[in-house]
Motif scaffolding. Sequence first.
Motif, PDB file in Angstrom:
ATOM      1  N   PHE A   1      -4.678  -5.287  -0.696  1.00 56.02           N
ATOM      2  CA  PHE A   1      -3.482  -5.329  -1.529  1.00 56.02           C
ATOM      3  C   PHE A   1      -2.599  -6.522  -1.176  1.00 56.02           C
ATOM      4  O   PHE A   1      -1.378  -6.451  -1.247  1.00 56.02           O
TER       5      PHE A   1
ATOM      6  N   THR B   1      -5.777   0.231   8.472  1.00 50.05           N
ATOM      7  CA  THR B   1      -5.687   1.326   7.504  1.00 50.05           C
ATOM      8  C   THR B   1      -6.800   2.323   7.775  1.00 50.05           C
ATOM      9  O   THR B   1      -7.734   2.044   8.531  1.00 50.05           O
TER      10      THR B   1
ATOM     11  N   ILE C   1       0.842  -1.203   0.000  1.00 49.33           N
ATOM     12  CA  ILE C   1       0.000   0.000   0.000  1.00 49.33           C
ATOM     13  C   ILE C   1       0.874   1.250   0.000  1.00 49.33           C
ATOM     14  O   ILE C   1       0.610   2.217  -0.730  1.00 49.33           O
TER      15      ILE C   1
ATOM     16  N   ILE D   1      -6.598   4.971  -2.718  1.00 46.44           N
ATOM     17  CA  ILE D   1      -6.445   3.814  -1.834  1.00 46.44           C
ATOM     18  C   ILE D   1      -6.312   4.317  -0.394  1.00 46.44           C
ATOM     19  O   ILE D   1      -5.978   5.480  -0.162  1.00 46.44           O
TER      20      ILE D   1
END
Length: 515
Positions: free
Chosen positions: A310, A245, A215, A230
């Motif tokens: 990811f 995240t 990422i 993202i």
Amino acid sequence: MSSIASTFRLLHAGWVLAREGAFSVLPSQSLPPMMKAGIGLARLVERRSVRETGRIERLNTALHKLGPSYVKFGQTLATRPDIVGAEAAADLAGLQDRMPPFAPALVPTILRDALGPKAAQLHDITPPVAAASIAQVHKATLREPGDSPKVVAVKLLRPGVAERFNADTQSLYAGARLAETFARSSRRLKPTEIVRTLDHSMRLELDLRLEAAAISEMSENIKDDTGFTIPSVQWNHVAQNVLTTTWVDGIPIRDHAALDRAGIDRKALAAKLLQSFLRHAIRDGFFHADMHPGNLFADPRTGDVIAVDFGIMGRITKYERRFLADILYGFITRNYRLVAQRHFDIGYVPAAQSVDDFTLAIRSIGEPLHGRTAADISMAKVLGQLFTITELFQMQSRPELILLQKSMVLVEGVARNLDPDLDIWTVAEPVVGDWLRREEGPLGRIEDLSGHVARVTEALGRVPNLIAQAELTMAEHRAMMHRPRDGMLRFALLAVLAMAFVALGTATFAALQLL
């Protein structure tokens, strides 16, 4: 014994898949005779309900029980209603992020063991908002000292998933070995190497610290891009089996009704998705390799694509990026000779085959695709034609490109679901054409030259060490022989240095030729 167990596990998987109708969704009419016969035999053991209704509702559960690798296979099929049919794709869609979650009581223990005292900074943890074959995701509030609270996504690996994946992989290796032993024609496809490539990719997916790094790298690559966003990593709350995240709000890209209610232009969204993927693959050589609809959302404010998960990433070299760009541009401009020649250059087609004949075969695929929308193109027939051509020209597999090929199938399928009138070549041209024009222009030449100069400089930097090592060797030899034989050694040293400088000079000259 492990090999025998893996073979039996593979046979059991084949039986389960056949019983639940997995082979009924494949376009058998477009496949070569041998594959068509195999599918026909497999369908003899199908459940009566599958044969009578054509529905494969039980296949989701079966794939999940078989293991994560089989779930990935089902996820890919779910993105291709043009190949497997709309009903089958709908039945398989639940594999994308609606798998049964693991026991909620395990969550606090997993967080505490992985993050230690920092686990207490995660509050208001919800039940899973998405559950897939390898991990599940929870929404939470992160409260770190000295920072304002923020909403985050917490991804947790499923307990025991590594063991299940290893069992899957051993079965796939067993299948590859059986294919290479009993079907000699399959050897050109290099099944064992392909399984090894997928094995490596999946092992990376089992360490969420590597996903966090992916990422981070992609964030740097796309920082100046538009149309694709993202989440960002919260590094203080990352471990091997935990990834935290920022939370992203978006509309699932498969929910067409919700996209329409939000006023999002689905045609523009499809173009952004396809162009972003090509930009990442061709420009950066680093791309999201698991872009099924469960991992894709649309930003209701901007209409941009939002990607998550990811764990599986693809990486290709500059040479392979040029191959991809030339292939796409060749189809866009109908330069089928270029497409054919690049297949020979990269080793897909053996040199003993005819470039002219292969150009003709490529033209037979490309011409029917031009001027037609995605809805008018039967990908089942195109795949069947590709199977025939690969066999006719003894095409070799390139395992290092397998993730790219799989990803292109996924992305193209999602894009055409969003926009049935998608003209793939028109959408791809701005990205592919701009990159090729840049590579052939002054800026591309300067970058190539800088790469050569860097390599030459690195080589020059090693010369003092080479000289020191040579002098040390001379001294040791003198001490050993106890008599002067410096002349021969000095001659040898001079010869070595002369060759080194000739090599460096050649590299420098080649670099200057690029100007």
